[in-house]
Design a protein around this motif. Structure first.
Motif, mmCIF file in Angstrom:
data_model
loop_
_atom_site.group_PDB
_atom_site.id
_atom_site.type_symbol
_atom_site.label_atom_id
_atom_site.label_comp_id
_atom_site.label_asym_id
_atom_site.label_seq_id
_atom_site.Cartn_x
_atom_site.Cartn_y
_atom_site.Cartn_z
ATOM 1 N N TRP A 93 0.842 -1.196 0.000
ATOM 2 C CA TRP A 93 0.000 0.000 0.000
ATOM 3 C C TRP A 93 0.878 1.248 0.000
ATOM 4 O O TRP A 93 1.817 1.376 0.775
ATOM 5 C CB TRP A 93 -0.909 0.010 1.223
ATOM 6 C CG TRP A 93 -1.562 1.341 1.472
ATOM 7 C CD1 TRP A 93 -1.299 2.216 2.475
ATOM 8 C CD2 TRP A 93 -2.588 1.951 0.683
ATOM 9 N NE1 TRP A 93 -2.081 3.331 2.372
ATOM 10 C CE2 TRP A 93 -2.893 3.206 1.268
ATOM 11 C CE3 TRP A 93 -3.281 1.571 -0.479
ATOM 12 C CZ2 TRP A 93 -3.860 4.071 0.753
ATOM 13 C CZ3 TRP A 93 -4.242 2.432 -1.003
ATOM 14 C CH2 TRP A 93 -4.524 3.657 -0.389
ATOM 15 N N TYR A 94 0.563 2.165 -0.926
ATOM 16 C CA TYR A 94 1.262 3.439 -0.969
ATOM 17 C C TYR A 94 0.319 4.479 -1.557
ATOM 18 O O TYR A 94 -0.350 4.235 -2.576
ATOM 19 C CB TYR A 94 2.523 3.346 -1.823
ATOM 20 C CG TYR A 94 3.243 4.676 -1.974
ATOM 21 C CD1 TYR A 94 3.958 5.232 -0.917
ATOM 22 C CD2 TYR A 94 3.197 5.369 -3.183
ATOM 23 C CE1 TYR A 94 4.623 6.444 -1.052
ATOM 24 C CE2 TYR A 94 3.856 6.584 -3.335
ATOM 25 C CZ TYR A 94 4.570 7.120 -2.265
ATOM 26 O OH TYR A 94 5.217 8.320 -2.411
ATOM 27 N N ALA A 95 0.238 5.623 -0.912
ATOM 28 C CA ALA A 95 -0.546 6.750 -1.414
ATOM 29 C C ALA A 95 0.158 8.023 -1.009
ATOM 30 O O ALA A 95 0.592 8.160 0.139
ATOM 31 C CB ALA A 95 -1.962 6.713 -0.849
ATOM 32 N N ASN A 96 0.288 8.953 -1.945
ATOM 33 C CA ASN A 96 0.976 10.195 -1.629
ATOM 34 C C ASN A 96 0.449 11.307 -2.528
ATOM 35 O O ASN A 96 -0.114 11.053 -3.609
ATOM 36 C CB ASN A 96 2.480 10.047 -1.809
ATOM 37 C CG ASN A 96 3.256 11.051 -0.970
ATOM 38 O OD1 ASN A 96 2.679 11.979 -0.399
ATOM 39 N ND2 ASN A 96 4.560 10.864 -0.897
ATOM 40 N N GLN A 97 0.634 12.528 -2.055
ATOM 41 C CA GLN A 97 0.183 13.706 -2.784
ATOM 42 C C GLN A 97 1.145 14.850 -2.517
ATOM 43 O O GLN A 97 1.685 14.976 -1.414
ATOM 44 C CB GLN A 97 -1.223 14.099 -2.332
ATOM 45 C CG GLN A 97 -1.733 15.412 -2.919
ATOM 46 C CD GLN A 97 -3.121 15.756 -2.441
ATOM 47 O OE1 GLN A 97 -4.002 14.904 -2.408
ATOM 48 N NE2 GLN A 97 -3.343 17.005 -2.067
ATOM 49 N N PHE A 98 1.357 15.671 -3.541
ATOM 50 C CA PHE A 98 2.210 16.848 -3.359
ATOM 51 C C PHE A 98 1.603 17.983 -4.172
ATOM 52 O O PHE A 98 0.978 17.753 -5.224
ATOM 53 C CB PHE A 98 3.638 16.566 -3.821
ATOM 54 C CG PHE A 98 4.657 17.448 -3.167
ATOM 55 C CD1 PHE A 98 5.078 17.216 -1.869
ATOM 56 C CD2 PHE A 98 5.182 18.556 -3.848
ATOM 57 C CE1 PHE A 98 6.018 18.048 -1.271
ATOM 58 C CE2 PHE A 98 6.120 19.380 -3.253
ATOM 59 C CZ PHE A 98 6.536 19.126 -1.955
ATOM 60 N N SER B 217 4.397 17.357 -13.826
ATOM 61 C CA SER B 217 5.525 16.439 -13.976
ATOM 62 C C SER B 217 6.496 16.572 -12.813
ATOM 63 O O SER B 217 6.994 15.565 -12.273
ATOM 64 C CB SER B 217 6.247 16.705 -15.297
ATOM 65 O OG SER B 217 5.408 16.437 -16.403
ATOM 66 N N ARG B 218 6.762 17.816 -12.403
ATOM 67 C CA ARG B 218 7.675 18.027 -11.272
ATOM 68 C C ARG B 218 7.095 17.458 -9.983
ATOM 69 O O ARG B 218 7.815 16.882 -9.152
ATOM 70 C CB ARG B 218 7.951 19.522 -11.107
ATOM 71 C CG ARG B 218 8.702 20.152 -12.274
ATOM 72 C CD ARG B 218 9.168 21.554 -11.939
ATOM 73 N NE ARG B 218 9.702 22.224 -13.119
ATOM 74 C CZ ARG B 218 9.033 23.131 -13.823
ATOM 75 N NH1 ARG B 218 7.804 23.475 -13.452
ATOM 76 N NH2 ARG B 218 9.580 23.693 -14.871
ATOM 77 N N LEU B 219 5.796 17.610 -9.807
ATOM 78 C CA LEU B 219 5.150 17.087 -8.604
ATOM 79 C C LEU B 219 5.191 15.562 -8.582
ATOM 80 O O LEU B 219 5.394 14.953 -7.527
ATOM 81 C CB LEU B 219 3.700 17.577 -8.542
ATOM 82 C CG LEU B 219 3.524 19.082 -8.308
ATOM 83 C CD1 LEU B 219 2.051 19.469 -8.448
ATOM 84 C CD2 LEU B 219 4.029 19.478 -6.934
ATOM 85 N N LEU B 220 4.991 14.939 -9.754
ATOM 86 C CA LEU B 220 5.031 13.482 -9.821
ATOM 87 C C LEU B 220 6.402 12.956 -9.395
ATOM 88 O O LEU B 220 6.496 11.949 -8.681
ATOM 89 C CB LEU B 220 4.691 13.008 -11.235
ATOM 90 C CG LEU B 220 4.791 11.499 -11.471
ATOM 91 C CD1 LEU B 220 3.824 10.733 -10.572
ATOM 92 C CD2 LEU B 220 4.538 11.156 -12.940
ATOM 93 N N LYS B 221 7.480 13.626 -9.815
ATOM 94 C CA LYS B 221 8.825 13.189 -9.430
ATOM 95 C C LYS B 221 9.009 13.188 -7.917
ATOM 96 O O LYS B 221 9.762 12.371 -7.374
ATOM 97 C CB LYS B 221 9.867 14.103 -10.074
ATOM 98 C CG LYS B 221 9.986 13.932 -11.582
ATOM 99 C CD LYS B 221 11.049 14.880 -12.154
ATOM 100 C CE LYS B 221 11.158 14.722 -13.665
ATOM 101 N NZ LYS B 221 12.154 15.663 -14.251
ATOM 102 N N ARG B 222 8.323 14.094 -7.215
ATOM 103 C CA ARG B 222 8.477 14.195 -5.775
ATOM 104 C C ARG B 222 7.814 13.034 -5.032
ATOM 105 O O ARG B 222 8.197 12.701 -3.903
ATOM 106 C CB ARG B 222 7.854 15.516 -5.279
ATOM 107 C CG ARG B 222 8.497 16.771 -5.841
ATOM 108 C CD ARG B 222 9.896 16.973 -5.289
ATOM 109 N NE ARG B 222 9.903 17.161 -3.838
ATOM 110 C CZ ARG B 222 9.806 18.339 -3.235
ATOM 111 N NH1 ARG B 222 9.727 19.447 -3.962
ATOM 112 N NH2 ARG B 222 9.833 18.418 -1.911
#
Length: 380
Positions: free
Chosen positions: A261-266, A284-289
């Motif tokens: 399980w993994y969930a994240n948001q930036f 795209s930059r947010l996805l890399k984080r």
């Protein structure tokens, strides 16, 4: 006098894969969600209703409020004729409820839908009629009282609408603050929520999807996020708005936690924009984080917030109005997509194959929005 009309959509709330093989459902035909068709049919219903009321407020894709203040002496006949007209012109079955306030009208609409003996029409204009229903209907049926509030109201001795209406305002305020006081006033026949002819400007929008298969590579996730960002930017331009806050999230399947399980948001704040390429770069930059290898991702999305009218200067050094060539390019891209279909032109970084897209093998035909899927009739 206000009325609410709603399409008779009873819905299916159990997961498809749990019920599709049940013998009693063997003759049921299953379809994937078809939002272009739903939106177009909602628009058609709205157009019919404008012939029966000077003010119509869409509340959701299948619900609308109407102002019927000029038809007090013939409401039942007027609402019946309106319902028949919607059925005849759009072929969409509906139910209509009306009363002196929005809250009462919505309650009447629910009763018209759930009680066959009312034949799709429910009038709660009369106080004595309302009191009869209030005495026997759960307070949970009231618009604005959800599952979280219901236990608190029950603990305070308010199980029926009658008990809620007769409760001391101080008790209601303690549980629901000023919203509860307004709701009580609405149920007593005092209008506190006006019909709006103009839809409120959005405060945010999102483009999210569950994938047709798990995504395990950064390349595919980048394609998905870029595509979502481009779609969201197109929605912004359609509503002539800019976004000053962008968020990206990814998550695995919450029902298969044994796979990990993994969930994240930036998110970031930025200069207000509706530029597809700028929003895609930020996404795209947010996805890399937030990207982590080794997981099977099931869902992702891009969310845009802090919306404001397009072109407003947000700071002294804003460059929002200094890119006329880019605006022309985006306008041309939107025009082509409107003429030849959504997704005709898109950023190459959104991918071409995109076999991770949600499966829609059971999608019903888009009869009213795609010429190649129009319904055919044969005659002999």
């Amino acid at each position: 006098m206000e009325s609410q009309i709603r399409t008779q959509n009873h819905g299916v709330f159990r997961t498809l894969h749990l019920v599709r093989h049940e013998r009693k459902l063997s003759d049921v035909r299953w379809f994937s969600s078809n939002y272009p068709l739903y939106a177009d049919m909602s628009r058609r219903v709205y157009q019919v209703l404008l012939d029966y009321s000077p003010r119509v407020e869409p509340y959701s894709i299948d619900e609308m409020f109407l102002d019927l203040s000029g038809f007090a002496s013939e409401l039942h006949a007027h609402c019946g004729a309106m319902r028949q007209a919607v059925q005849k012109i759009t072929k969409v079955p509906t139910c209509v409820g009306w009363g002196p306030t929005k809250t009462i009208a919505k309650l009447a609409n629910g009763l018209a839908k759930d009680r066959p003996e009312l034949e799709g029409l429910c009038d709660l204009t009369d106080l004595q009629t309302r009191q009869k229903f209030y005495r026997n209907v759960s307070v949970g049926e009231v618009w604005g009282i959800g599952r979280r509030l219901l236990p608190k109201l029950h603990d305070a001795g308010m199980r029926t609408i009658e008990q809620f209406v007769e409760a001391k305002p101080a008790h209601i305020r303690k549980i629901m603050a000023i919203t509860g006081i307004r709701l009580q006033a609405e149920l007593q026949g005092e209008s506190c929520i006006q019909i709006s002819e103009m839809a409120e400007a959005r405060k945010g929008m999102a483009c999210t999807r569950s994938f047709g298969r798990p995504i395990t590579t950064y390349k595919e996730m980048h394609e998905a996020i870029t595509g979502f960002a481009a779609k969201a930017a197109e929605k912004l331009r359609a509503e002539d708005q800019d976004a000053a806050h962008i968020a990206v999230f990814i998550q695995t399947n919450r029902h298969k936690r044994d796979e990990g399980w993994y969930a994240n948001q930036f998110s970031i704040s930025c200069e207000p924009t509706n530029d597809t390429f700028t929003i895609c770069q930020h996404a795209s930059r947010l996805l890399k984080r937030i990207w982590l290898n080794g997981y099977r991702y099931a869902k992702a999305g891009v969310m845009l917030n802090d919306l404001a009218p397009h072109g407003q200067q947000s700071t002294l050094f804003s460059t929002a109005s200094t890119q006329p060539e880019r605006d022309s390019l985006l306008a041309a891209m939107d025009g082509i997509n409107q003429k030849f279909g959504s997704g005709t032109l898109f950023p190459l970084s959104a991918g071409i194959k995109r076999d991770w897209k949600p499966r829609q093998a059971m999608l019903s035909a888009r009869y009213t929005t795609r010429l190649d899927e129009i319904m055919e009739a044969q005659a002999w």
